[in-house]
Design a protein around this motif. Structure first.
Motif, short mmCIF file in Angstrom:
data_model
loop_
_atom_site.label_atom_id
_atom_site.label_comp_id
_atom_site.label_asym_id
_atom_site.label_seq_id
_atom_site.Cartn_x
_atom_site.Cartn_y
_atom_site.Cartn_z
N UNK A 67 0.88 -1.16 0.00
CA UNK A 67 0.00 0.00 0.00
C UNK A 67 0.92 1.22 0.00
N UNK A 68 0.84 2.00 -1.06
CA UNK A 68 1.69 3.17 -1.19
C UNK A 68 0.83 4.41 -0.99
N UNK A 69 1.27 5.23 -0.05
CA UNK A 69 0.53 6.46 0.21
C UNK A 69 1.41 7.65 -0.18
N UNK A 70 0.81 8.68 -0.76
CA UNK A 70 1.59 9.86 -1.18
C UNK A 70 1.89 10.76 0.02
N UNK A 71 2.77 10.29 0.90
CA UNK A 71 3.05 11.02 2.12
C UNK A 71 4.53 10.88 2.48
N UNK A 72 5.12 11.96 2.91
CA UNK A 72 6.51 11.92 3.34
C UNK A 72 6.57 11.36 4.76
N UNK A 73 7.31 10.29 4.94
CA UNK A 73 7.36 9.61 6.23
C UNK A 73 8.64 9.91 7.02
N UNK A 74 9.49 10.81 6.53
CA UNK A 74 10.72 11.10 7.26
C UNK A 74 10.67 12.52 7.83
N UNK A 75 11.37 12.69 8.93
CA UNK A 75 11.40 14.01 9.56
C UNK A 75 12.77 14.22 10.20
N UNK A 76 13.01 15.46 10.60
CA UNK A 76 14.24 15.86 11.26
C UNK A 76 13.87 16.60 12.54
N UNK A 77 14.78 16.58 13.49
CA UNK A 77 14.53 17.31 14.73
C UNK A 77 14.82 18.79 14.47
N UNK A 78 13.83 19.60 14.71
CA UNK A 78 13.94 21.04 14.51
C UNK A 78 14.57 21.70 15.74
N UNK A 79 14.07 21.31 16.93
CA UNK A 79 14.61 21.93 18.15
C UNK A 79 14.32 21.07 19.38
N UNK A 80 15.12 21.32 20.40
CA UNK A 80 14.88 20.77 21.74
C UNK A 80 14.94 21.93 22.71
N UNK A 81 13.95 22.01 23.56
CA UNK A 81 13.94 23.04 24.60
C UNK A 81 13.69 22.36 25.94
N UNK A 82 14.40 22.83 26.97
CA UNK A 82 14.24 22.29 28.32
C UNK A 82 13.59 23.33 29.21
N UNK A 83 12.81 22.85 30.18
CA UNK A 83 12.19 23.77 31.13
C UNK A 83 13.26 24.45 31.98
N UNK A 84 14.37 23.76 32.20
CA UNK A 84 15.51 24.34 32.91
C UNK A 84 16.75 23.53 32.57
N UNK A 85 17.88 24.22 32.49
CA UNK A 85 19.13 23.52 32.15
C UNK A 85 20.02 23.33 33.38
N UNK A 86 19.70 23.99 34.48
CA UNK A 86 20.41 23.80 35.75
C UNK A 86 19.42 23.22 36.73
N UNK A 87 19.73 22.02 37.23
CA UNK A 87 18.80 21.33 38.13
C UNK A 87 19.56 20.76 39.32
N UNK A 88 18.80 20.33 40.31
CA UNK A 88 19.34 19.63 41.46
C UNK A 88 18.78 18.21 41.44
#
Length: 185
Positions: A6-27
């Motif tokens: 079954x072939x669908x006309x859809x792109x199935x690959x992606x790339x990571x655009x960004x990563x964001x953290x709620x905080x970069x310094x933690x305990x």
């Protein structure tokens, strides 16, 4: 062989655009929220969130949080836990092949590396092993093969595409105030 496609006309690959953290310094003991956005060619960006709780016994230092697809996750496992894929016998080989075959290609793998502890004997990890016991088990006179153990926290997020790359971000774990009070100068 009868093959049905079954072939669908859809792109199935992606790339990571960004990563964001709620905080970069933690305990130790704190929770960090990671927001990962993946981009599909000629498609809309999708955003996924996951949380990590930093273990209480994590020493101060800088740790790497990585988000990536299946291929990047396999490279991570080969680097940090090669013992998982080194079969010692036929059942071990079948287990390793099944483990790899059952991993989802359309998932986002998010890992947080932790300090190494313990060892792995053949395919069995022994985390948090006291140093004295680890030295006894690593003895060259023993017949069982041993390797250094690694620890990490991982989250597997199902996505609609196959993620082709990875991105890393650093998290700085700082000492708890109580740890500083008991430190001798």
């Amino acid at each position: 062989l009868d093959i049905e496609m079954k072939i669908t006309p859809r792109n199935m690959v992606s790339h990571i655009w960004s990563i964001e953290l709620s905080q970069t310094k933690v305990k130790p003991g704190q929770t960090v929220t990671a927001t990962i956005t993946i981009e599909t060619f000629l498609g809309k960006n999708e955003t996924y969130k996951t949380e990590f709780t930093i273990p209480q016994d994590t020493p101060a230092g800088i740790y790497t949080l990585t988000a990536g697809g299946f291929e990047e996750y396999m490279m991570f496992l080969n680097r940090f836990a090669p013992y998982k894929f080194i079969p010692e016998n036929l059942p071990g080989m079948i287990k390793a092949v099944n483990e790899i075959g059952n991993m989802k290609r359309n998932s986002l793998y998010v890992t947080l590396e932790l300090p190494a502890s313990g060892i792995a004997i053949e395919n069995s990890p022994l985390p948090n092993l006291p140093v004295t016991k680890s030295l006894l088990l690593k003895n060259d006179k023993r017949a069982l093969s041993t390797q250094p153990g690694a620890e990490w926290i991982e989250k597997i997020i199902p996505v609609e595409t196959v993620v082709l790359d990875s991105k890393e971000i650093m998290i700085k774990v700082e000492k708890n105030k109580t740890d500083m009070d008991t430190e001798i100068y």
